[in-house]
Design a protein around this motif. Structure first.
Motif, PDB file in Angstrom:
ATOM      1  N   PHE A  99       0.818  -1.192   0.000  1.00 25.22           N
ATOM      2  CA  PHE A  99       0.000   0.000   0.000  1.00 25.22           C
ATOM      3  C   PHE A  99       0.856   1.248   0.000  1.00 25.22           C
ATOM      4  O   PHE A  99       0.554   2.246  -0.634  1.00 25.22           O
ATOM      5  CB  PHE A  99      -0.939   0.011   1.195  1.00 25.22           C
ATOM      6  N   ALA A 100       1.953   1.187   0.718  1.00 25.24           N
ATOM      7  CA  ALA A 100       2.829   2.356   0.816  1.00 25.24           C
ATOM      8  C   ALA A 100       3.333   2.752  -0.560  1.00 25.24           C
ATOM      9  O   ALA A 100       3.360   3.925  -0.925  1.00 25.24           O
ATOM     10  CB  ALA A 100       3.997   2.058   1.734  1.00 25.24           C
ATOM     11  N   LEU A 160       2.037   1.714  -3.464  1.00 25.68           N
ATOM     12  CA  LEU A 160       0.875   1.958  -4.302  1.00 25.68           C
ATOM     13  C   LEU A 160       0.440   3.410  -4.226  1.00 25.68           C
ATOM     14  O   LEU A 160       0.112   4.043  -5.212  1.00 25.68           O
ATOM     15  CB  LEU A 160      -0.269   1.068  -3.820  1.00 25.68           C
ATOM     16  N   GLU A 161       0.487   3.911  -3.027  1.00 21.69           N
ATOM     17  CA  GLU A 161      -0.036   5.234  -2.782  1.00 21.69           C
ATOM     18  C   GLU A 161       0.677   6.297  -3.598  1.00 21.69           C
ATOM     19  O   GLU A 161       0.062   7.228  -4.098  1.00 21.69           O
ATOM     20  CB  GLU A 161       0.099   5.543  -1.284  1.00 21.69           C
ATOM     21  N   ALA A 162       1.972   6.168  -3.710  1.00 21.82           N
ATOM     22  CA  ALA A 162       2.730   7.199  -4.413  1.00 21.82           C
ATOM     23  C   ALA A 162       3.050   6.755  -5.829  1.00 21.82           C
ATOM     24  O   ALA A 162       3.947   7.262  -6.468  1.00 21.82           O
ATOM     25  CB  ALA A 162       4.003   7.515  -3.646  1.00 21.82           C
ATOM     26  N   TYR A 172      10.532   4.486  -0.587  1.00 18.81           N
ATOM     27  CA  TYR A 172      11.179   5.719  -0.153  1.00 18.81           C
ATOM     28  C   TYR A 172      12.270   5.402   0.874  1.00 18.81           C
ATOM     29  O   TYR A 172      13.404   5.867   0.772  1.00 18.81           O
ATOM     30  CB  TYR A 172      10.137   6.650   0.447  1.00 18.81           C
ATOM     31  N   GLU A 173      11.906   4.588   1.821  1.00 22.11           N
ATOM     32  CA  GLU A 173      12.864   4.238   2.866  1.00 22.11           C
ATOM     33  C   GLU A 173      14.077   3.513   2.284  1.00 22.11           C
ATOM     34  O   GLU A 173      15.196   3.669   2.761  1.00 22.11           O
ATOM     35  CB  GLU A 173      12.215   3.360   3.939  1.00 22.11           C
ATOM     36  N   LEU A 201      10.463   7.139  -6.395  1.00 26.82           N
ATOM     37  CA  LEU A 201      10.252   7.144  -4.957  1.00 26.82           C
ATOM     38  C   LEU A 201      11.581   6.954  -4.223  1.00 26.82           C
ATOM     39  O   LEU A 201      11.886   7.653  -3.251  1.00 26.82           O
ATOM     40  CB  LEU A 201       9.278   6.015  -4.603  1.00 26.82           C
ATOM     41  N   ASN A 207      16.563  13.259  -0.250  1.00 29.10           N
ATOM     42  CA  ASN A 207      16.311  13.841   1.073  1.00 29.10           C
ATOM     43  C   ASN A 207      17.407  13.462   2.065  1.00 29.10           C
ATOM     44  O   ASN A 207      17.875  14.288   2.845  1.00 29.10           O
ATOM     45  CB  ASN A 207      14.942  13.409   1.593  1.00 29.10           C
ATOM     46  N   ILE A 258       7.236  10.488 -12.329  1.00 30.56           N
ATOM     47  CA  ILE A 258       6.000  10.822 -11.604  1.00 30.56           C
ATOM     48  C   ILE A 258       5.870  12.335 -11.470  1.00 30.56           C
ATOM     49  O   ILE A 258       6.858  13.062 -11.465  1.00 30.56           O
ATOM     50  CB  ILE A 258       5.948  10.166 -10.205  1.00 30.56           C
ATOM     51  N   VAL A 318       5.122  14.169  -9.101  1.00 28.41           N
ATOM     52  CA  VAL A 318       5.722  14.742  -7.906  1.00 28.41           C
ATOM     53  C   VAL A 318       7.169  15.170  -8.159  1.00 28.41           C
ATOM     54  O   VAL A 318       7.654  16.130  -7.571  1.00 28.41           O
ATOM     55  CB  VAL A 318       5.658  13.735  -6.746  1.00 28.41           C
ATOM     56  N   GLU A 330      -3.274  10.912 -10.549  1.00 30.20           N
ATOM     57  CA  GLU A 330      -1.935  10.377 -10.478  1.00 30.20           C
ATOM     58  C   GLU A 330      -1.288  10.613  -9.126  1.00 30.20           C
ATOM     59  O   GLU A 330      -0.593   9.756  -8.601  1.00 30.20           O
ATOM     60  CB  GLU A 330      -1.088  11.025 -11.580  1.00 30.20           C
ATOM     61  N   PRO A 359      -3.759   9.902  -3.313  1.00 33.38           N
ATOM     62  CA  PRO A 359      -3.633   8.725  -2.489  1.00 33.38           C
ATOM     63  C   PRO A 359      -4.989   8.111  -2.182  1.00 33.38           C
ATOM     64  O   PRO A 359      -5.097   6.948  -1.857  1.00 33.38           O
ATOM     65  CB  PRO A 359      -3.046   9.279  -1.208  1.00 33.38           C
ATOM     66  N   LEU A 414       1.248  21.858  -2.205  1.00 31.55           N
ATOM     67  CA  LEU A 414       2.554  21.711  -2.850  1.00 31.55           C
ATOM     68  C   LEU A 414       2.785  22.834  -3.850  1.00 31.55           C
ATOM     69  O   LEU A 414       3.855  23.464  -3.878  1.00 31.55           O
ATOM     70  CB  LEU A 414       2.582  20.370  -3.606  1.00 31.55           C
ATOM     71  N   SER A 461       1.557  10.767   1.321  1.00 27.20           N
ATOM     72  CA  SER A 461       2.903  10.389   1.748  1.00 27.20           C
ATOM     73  C   SER A 461       3.953  11.350   1.202  1.00 27.20           C
ATOM     74  O   SER A 461       4.974  11.596   1.835  1.00 27.20           O
ATOM     75  CB  SER A 461       3.209   8.962   1.316  1.00 27.20           C
ATOM     76  N   VAL A 462       3.692  11.894   0.060  1.00 25.55           N
ATOM     77  CA  VAL A 462       4.654  12.824  -0.518  1.00 25.55           C
ATOM     78  C   VAL A 462       4.890  14.015   0.402  1.00 25.55           C
ATOM     79  O   VAL A 462       5.984  14.581   0.433  1.00 25.55           O
ATOM     80  CB  VAL A 462       4.167  13.297  -1.907  1.00 25.55           C
ATOM     81  N   TYR A 519       7.859  13.699   2.220  1.00 21.59           N
ATOM     82  CA  TYR A 519       9.104  13.620   1.467  1.00 21.59           C
ATOM     83  C   TYR A 519       9.619  14.975   0.998  1.00 21.59           C
ATOM     84  O   TYR A 519      10.714  15.076   0.470  1.00 21.59           O
ATOM     85  CB  TYR A 519       8.923  12.714   0.239  1.00 21.59           C
ATOM     86  N   ARG A 568      10.494  19.183   1.529  1.00 22.41           N
ATOM     87  CA  ARG A 568      11.075  20.024   2.575  1.00 22.41           C
ATOM     88  C   ARG A 568      10.593  21.437   2.414  1.00 22.41           C
ATOM     89  O   ARG A 568      10.768  21.996   1.318  1.00 22.41           O
ATOM     90  CB  ARG A 568      12.610  19.958   2.513  1.00 22.41           C
TER      91      ARG A 568
END
Lengths: 342, 342
Positions: free
Chosen positions: A77-78, A80-82, A230-231, A256, A263, A284, A286, B81, B84, B259, B285-286, B289, B291
């Motif tokens: 899910f984590a 998927l979300e992004a 991300y992690e 991601l 970061n 993406i 983002v 896109e 979430p 954002l 979640s973004v 991520y 700052r």
DNA sequence: GCAAGAAGCCGAAACGTTTCGGGCTTTTGC
DNA sequence: GCAAAAGCCCGAAACGTTTCGGCTTCTTGC
């Protein structure tokens, strides 16, 4: 209130009201020959009056078709979300499905086992006429399950030797370009943060990076796994940036991870792209919203969905569609790439 | 390869092989009374041997149920896109659907008209037993369409007076807290970047912000529309930050707009949160991520999905489920909120 | 004018399940 | 020991389509 209180008009109603046999009504409404223009019109008119819409249930039983295809998404899910792939891919699928009277049956599975299980259930209950196979693993057990069931399937970016028709978008060329761009900027120590092990697309991106490195006569040694999260990107940064000879550029197998990497690098006091260049994969949206904007590789999940659905429908129709190759991914140049520090 | 080359075992095969009538086989396999333990066992064994799985098609026709529910997502691809809600909501739906033998039929519509159209088609073709109604508009035409068809539906965060059962997650309390937090930090000029006009949730968030402002005895005048998109957030920043008396804090109706707002503000030379505080809504979640990390309001789309599906299934079963209220949204405090500049 | 063919239409079967009424056998109650 | 009840099982109908073979009627070619 009962589930179906209002009763729908059936083809029997249409036939009766138009004073014809059911078979004639069926022929008329499905543009089949054997019914005169005048009766055809009459039947059509009656059908319209009655608001007749054929029941997919009766039709399914009779034609042995579900008029529905399945897609089992197997992803955390984590992630998927992004993840942009998901929505855009489904959107593309729909573009093809809708005009053809097909629907999409979507399932989300948390694990590989459950994913296999769900796929099998969809097939065994005859809920779908075919499925999409995405996020394919090496020796994916779903392939065998599908094969023994004789269920039509289409693979999204599978590797060679895949037993069903496939739709592919090449990204190796773009990865080559990206690496070359890094080299042109003076980078020599270029690392790769790879995706989750045992996925075909993880291997594909890794292999393309390796090839590109060797084309540039550079050693393709520095690889860490980031699991597409991300992690994972954060951890990769920790691992890579603590080395004495740290890389000056990093290619991450998805955006991601690139985000996490950037970061963490910033937290460690490094500036991007001055101290270290970073690139991702997926393109993406983002990536456009963060600073510096993330250089990446743009794929086209929408086209992938559209074409996959087209191929799947052909397959269901009993044709033997050839593999499809959509235009290759491209480098999405933004701001996270810069000259190598000296 | 024909669509269905391998033929599945049917209940007739099971009955024959077990030497019983079809009706007995059906009763045995569905845990209905009227069949002795021994024959029941025998039938079960034969069914297992044959790998019998009931055909959803036959069952659908006979029971007048599709064993499938529909969800038509109406959203721009651009928004989708980075959204979430979508994935998590569907994941939640699945959690309920799967154990109950139901499947989800998903459609993606680009426009409101097409969304209505798709919903109607799903219903008229008897593809689904019920639908989810999300992203509800003021005077949403889908409501009437669903009503005249007598199709079970459940609304996600609808307004009062909604004619179907609803599942809600309150966010007004969290918005109050957020505004109060801003006030406590010394902010007095607090603006709102609202979502797309005519959506119920746009109004809900706007109203909550207004209430919160009036509770704090502050004027709730400064509102601009951002349409829920990143670009809308950018434009909102342009509009709000060019004023002589510019706001010192901004509450955006979703994270994507926040954002855009933050990035534009930064481009205009403002530092966040020193010069201006920003908060979003959704808790994507973004937000973690970027700052500074984005302060937001965390909702629980997964629980919303899970509960909606539960309610929908009850409704389909002919019950009259009460509205459900899941635990309210909470403030997700991060770094984009700071003391008001003096 | 007539046989052959075509066109238009119909009835019935088939798809796979559930459900309902009705027989037969066994058990129960007295 | 007998009537009533219960338990078990069966056959058939129903759900809404498509499809196929066959029957009329009309057209065509000679």
């Amino acid at each position: 209130m009962s589930p179906q209180e209002r009763t729908h008009a059936t083809i029997v109603d249409v036939a009766n009201r138009a004073g014809v046999a059911i078979s004639s009504a069926s022929a008329a409404l499905n543009d089949r020959p054997g019914v005169s223009p005048s009766t055809r019109d009459r039947i059509r008119k009656v059908a319209a009056e009655l608001g007749y819409v054929p029941s997919i249930r009766g039709r399914s039983l009779s034609t042995k078709r579900a008029f529905s295809v399945g897609f089992v998404v197997e992803r955390d899910f984590a992630v998927l979300e992004a993840d942009p792939f998901f929505g855009a891919f489904i959107g593309g699928i729909e573009e093809t499905l809708e005009p053809n009277g097909y629907a999409l049956s979507l399932q989300i599975a948390g694990s590989a086992e459950s994913s296999l299980d769900r796929q099998v259930k969809l097939a065994d209950a005859r809920r779908v006429d075919g499925v999409f196979l995405s996020e394919i693993r090496i020796d994916d057990p779903r392939i065998e399950a599908l094969r023994t069931r004789g269920l039509p399937a289409v693979g999204i970016n599978p590797d060679a030797g895949f037993p069903f028709p496939a739709v592919r978008q090449d990204s190796a060329v773009a990865i080559h370009e990206l690496v070359q761009e890094m080299v042109d900027l003076g980078h020599r120590r270029i690392a790769h943060v790879m995706g989750r092990e045992s996925y075909v697309h993880t291997e594909q991106r890794l292999a393309a990076w390796r090839d590109a490195m060797s084309s540039a006569k550079l050693p393709a040694k520095t690889v860490v796994e980031g699991g597409f999260t991300y992690e994972g990107g954060v951890r990769a940064a920790d691992r890579l940036l603590s080395r004495k000879q740290r890389p000056t550029a990093v290619f991450c197998a998805n955006d991601l991870m690139a985000l996490g990497f950037m970061n963490r690098a910033a937290e460690l006091g490094l500036s991007i792209p001055d101290d270290i260049s970073v690139a991702g994969f997926d393109g993406i949206s983002v990536g456009e919203y963060i600073r510096p904007r993330l250089t990446s590789i743009r794929t086209d999940p929408r086209a992938l969905g559209r074409e996959s659905a087209r191929v799947l429908l052909e397959l269901i129709d009993g044709e033997a569609p050839a593999d499809v190759e959509i235009p290759p991914a491209t480098v999405l140049s933004r701001d996270s790439l810069g000259p190598a520090p000296r």
